[in-house]
Design an enzyme around this catalytic site. Structure first.
Site, PDB file in Angstrom:
ATOM      1  N   PRO A 106       0.835  -1.204   0.000  1.00 48.46           N
ATOM      2  CG  PRO A 106      -0.758  -1.532   1.686  1.00 48.46           C
ATOM      3  CD  PRO A 106       0.541  -2.086   1.147  1.00 48.46           C
ATOM      4  CB  VAL A 107       1.058   4.010  -2.393  1.00 46.77           C
ATOM      5  CG1 VAL A 107       1.770   5.328  -2.612  1.00 46.77           C
ATOM      6  CG2 VAL A 107       1.541   2.972  -3.388  1.00 46.77           C
ATOM      7  N   GLY A 110       2.690   4.163   5.399  1.00 47.64           N
ATOM      8  CA  GLY A 110       3.578   3.888   6.536  1.00 47.64           C
ATOM      9  C   GLY A 110       4.300   2.562   6.435  1.00 47.64           C
ATOM     10  CG  LEU A 111       2.613  -0.650   5.307  1.00 46.33           C
ATOM     11  CD1 LEU A 111       1.754  -1.714   4.643  1.00 46.33           C
ATOM     12  CD2 LEU A 111       2.901  -1.044   6.759  1.00 46.33           C
ATOM     13  N   GLY A 112       6.632   1.874   4.051  1.00 45.69           N
ATOM     14  CA  GLY A 112       7.934   2.033   3.395  1.00 45.69           C
ATOM     15  C   GLY A 112       7.908   1.719   1.913  1.00 45.69           C
ATOM     16  CB  SER A 114       8.718   5.970  -1.335  1.00 50.69           C
ATOM     17  OG  SER A 114       8.986   6.232   0.011  1.00 50.69           O
ATOM     18  CB  ALA A 115      12.353   2.992   1.403  1.00 46.34           C
ATOM     19  CB  ALA A 116      10.023  -1.295  -0.872  1.00 49.13           C
ATOM     20  CG  ASP A 157      10.862   3.876   5.798  1.00 48.64           C
ATOM     21  OD1 ASP A 157      10.938   3.615   7.009  1.00 48.64           O
ATOM     22  OD2 ASP A 157       9.875   4.440   5.291  1.00 48.64           O
TER      23      ASP A 157
END
Ligand code: MEV
Length: 325
Positions: A106-107, A110-112, A114-116, A157
């Site tokens: 999910p964008v 809070g699950l990072g 963009s970093a992934a 992240d």
């Protein structure tokens, strides 16, 4: 020939926001991943297509042409262009690159995500250009991309997306892989309220400047909770871990980053016998996590869904960024 790489999402178990002020935090990589496929172009252009976001654009030198996605296309794709350019500079090859992003994360939740995506982009493009980029360099490139998105990120992240596992992270000291006894059975609840990490980091900063003698000690206590959780994770005491999560959530409310949508899901999970529940990541919407006895996972998923969230079970993964065969 096309190369595909993937990198994991993360949940912060303890210490989001406090980590920006140098306090320790605990973060784990989870079994949701961003997938990026890269291919060479002869025309030196950089084409980026995010299938999930419905955004696509072309960078030709300093110019940008949006294909889909309107105004926000450039802002969303620019950090990835920065990552690709850094890898191109390292390779000294005079070519362009096309990348396609497909993510299960999910964008802006809070699950990072963009970093992934940035770690997977750097890895796929690196392999495409015959570079063996070490993890430190993947981290470094994705951190630069994160700086463009969030302003002053702690680096937590991109670290966990690069290395995977469960990490004790400190901004200036880096990370150590942690020993964890048993599983950490977690349910993630997505409020579906989108927000900006940069804005929430700024909210805490403002509150801390306004009431330094009150907020600064709270940030320090956030660090103490994370260190206590290190001991608890080594013994596998899920009850104590849940209590620490509840205390940590209280502090996050105090520094101003919870909201009504998160409170609804946190309380629904606690009412459904979760051992502990807290927001995860930047807050202000986005996601919460609930620690749950293994036989209560489905019950807690149902409770969060009934309270209006989108809920799913999450498992930790040791696998950081990787090339897909
Ligand atoms: C975002 O996932 C976590 C924050 O602590 C920001 C950061 O550490 O860069 C809110």
């Amino acid at each position: 020939m096309e190369v595909t790489a993937s990198a994991p999402a993360k949940v912060i178990l303890f210490g989001e926001h406090f980590v920006v002020y140098g306090e320790p935090a605990i973060v784990l990589a989870i079994d949701k991943r961003a997938y990026v496929s890269a291919d060479i172009r002869k025309d030196k252009q950089i084409h980026i297509n995010s299938v999930n976001l419905g955004i696509s654009g072309v960078f030709k030198g300093e110019s940008f042409y949006e294909e889909f996605g309107g105004q926000k296309a450039r802002r969303t794709l620019e950090p990835l262009k920065i990552a690709i350019q850094k890898v191109l500079e390292r390779s000294k090859k005079n070519v362009g690159v096309s990348v396609e992003i497909r993510s299960t994360i999910p964008v802006a939740a809070g699950l990072g995500s963009s970093a992934a995506v940035a770690a997977a982009v750097a890895t796929a493009v690196g392999r495409l250009l015959d570079l063996e980029l070490p993890p430190e360099e993947i981290f470094h490139i994705s951190y630069e991309a994160e700086r463009f998105v969030h302003g002053t990120p702690s680096g937590i992240d991109p670290t966990v997306s690069t290395y995977g596992g469960v990490l004790l992270y400190r901004k200036d000291k880096g990370f150590t892989q942690m020993k964890v006894k048993g599983e950490i059975p977690l349910v993630i609840g997505d409020t579906r309220v989108k927000r900006s990490t940069g804005d929430l980091v700024a909210t805490v900063h403002k509150r801390s400047n306004q009431y330094p003698s009150i907020i600064k000690p709270l940030l320090k206590i956030g660090g103490k909770i994370a260190l206590k959780a290190v001991e608890v994770l080594e013994t596998g005491d899920l009850y104590a871990l849940g209590q620490l999560m509840n205390i940590n959530h209280g502090l996050l409310c105090a520094v101003g980053v919870s909201d009504a949508s998160l409170e609804r899901l946190v309380h629904a999970a606690r009412r459904a016998d979760a051992l502990g529940a807290k927001l995860t990541g930047a807050g202000g919407g986005g996601c919460m996590i609930a620690l749950t006895k293994p036989n209560k996972l489905v019950h807690v998923v149902d409770a969060i869904e009934r309270a209006g969230g989108k809920a799913f079970e999450a498992r930790m993964t040791d696998e950081g960024v990787r090339i897909e065969d």
